[in-house]
Every structure is written in C-alpha cells, then in structure tokens.
Design an enzyme around this catalytic site. Sequence first.
Site, PDB file in Angstrom:
ATOM      1  N   SER A 126       0.858  -1.165   0.157  1.00 24.31           N
ATOM      2  CA  SER A 126       0.039  -0.007  -0.232  1.00 24.31           C
ATOM      3  C   SER A 126       0.955   1.256  -0.055  1.00 24.31           C
ATOM      4  CB  SER A 126      -0.782   0.223   1.180  1.00 24.31           C
ATOM      5  OG  SER A 126      -1.751   1.174   1.489  1.00 24.31           O
ATOM      6  N   TYR A 143      -1.721   0.794  10.817  1.00 24.65           N
ATOM      7  CA  TYR A 143      -1.726   0.170   9.577  1.00 24.65           C
ATOM      8  C   TYR A 143      -0.534   0.338   8.737  1.00 24.65           C
ATOM      9  CZ  TYR A 143      -3.770  -1.002   5.077  1.00 24.65           C
ATOM     10  OH  TYR A 143      -3.920  -1.496   3.800  1.00 24.65           O
TER      11      TYR A 143
END
Length: 250
Positions: free
Chosen positions: A143, A156
């Site tokens: 990501s 995260y």
Amino acid sequence: MRDSVGRVRTVLLLGGRSEIGLAIVERLVRDGAREVVLAARGGAEPPPGALTELGASVYSVEFDAGDPDAHTGTVAEAVGLVGDLDVVVDAFGVLGDQAAYEADPASAARAAAVNYTGHVSAGLAVAARLREQGHGALVVLSSVAGVRVRRFNYVYGSAKAGLDGFAQGLADSLHGSGARVLVVRPGYVPTRMSAHVDPAPFPATPGQVAEAVASGLRSGATTVWAPRVLRPLFAGMRLMPRALWRRLRR
C-alpha cells in the site's frame, strides 16, 4: 503449470474474501487461468457465478493469518488440489481504526500481527514452494500507506511498510530461481474494508488494481502502483519536510 503459450493456469488467493484479491483472480481467469484456490478462515465460497461462469474450477481451503504454524500446510493443500502454483496472490489483512488502536493497544498488536507477521510466514511458505517448482509469481498487496507512514493510520501504515520491505527482500532472495515477487502499491480503494475511511485523492477501483497486476505479471515488473500517478507523487512526498507532512490529514 502454465500452458503451452505461457498463460497462468493455477492461482492461489490468500485472503479468499478480499475484494481486491478476488478482482485480481477474476482478471487472471479472464486471461486463461482455469484452477483457483481461495484460502480464508473457515474456507471461502466463490462469488456467485463470477469465476465458474468463466470456466474456472474453484476450490476452498482453510487459512488463518494469525496461525503461522499452519501456513506451510495451507500451501501444501493448495498444491495437492491444483498442482504447481503459477500465481499466488497475498491479499489478506485488516484496516481497523487508528483511534480504536490507540484506545486498545492489544487490538493494535493483533492487527499488526495479521498485517505483517502473518505475511512473513505465508510469504516464506509460498516462496519455498515456488523455488522448488522453479517458476511462479507471488503478488503481494502492499500500500502507499507504507511508503511514508502518516499520522492518521500509522499502525496500519507501519505494518504495510514492514510488509513492503519484506516483499522486496523476498524478491531478491528468489532472484535466479525462476520465481519472482510482484509488489503492488494501491492508493485508496473503496471496498467493504475501507468503508469507514474518508476517501483520499487518486482512488483506484479493485478492477483497476487487478488490471495493474495483470499488466505487471505480463511485463515482468517488480512493482506496480495503482493508479500510476501515485509513483511520482510519493517520490515527492518522501522529500516533504516532516513538519509539513505532519499537517496532512490524508
């Protein structure tokens, strides 16, 4: 095994309910893949009609991201069902909420274990199989959140940063073996998992991520971004002064 013209025939999806993962699998099936294994906790049923109507045989196996001792067995079970693995898509994870993590550090640690250490054990198990085969690709869903970690989702993002680094190192370890790793760096993708998150600039759909992956597999790329504009954008963001970076909300 790949067929006589080199098309992918078998696909294993780790995270068998992932919307992005399923979009990638469907794209590969449209390109000729014919045997798919969906790995998820409790097993995973294929989306109604999406894969079987395209001519694929779909199997389901148990996979628990939080049980690293079982990951080698999951890979072996998939091999027992379809033979050599042409593409393995590593798409499992949890997004969660930063405020909730700060209020409950134990939940943050559990999420980080799924988002990072689960991928380490699963990735090494897959790599061992691909190395033994002498071919195959591991697609790792990283990501942009891990390219430079931001305040609003740093639990995260830090796990994704670790995963991204692990995937790059794993790719180097497979060099010369015939197997390879494709690192995928999407931006914001609207899915069920991200429904509670405010939209970010330059979003991508699951289908657009799937197209980037299919293109990367065909071209032999080591990294793809979705959308591609994020690559030069984050090259600049890496150089942004910390005080200014801290003020960004997204």
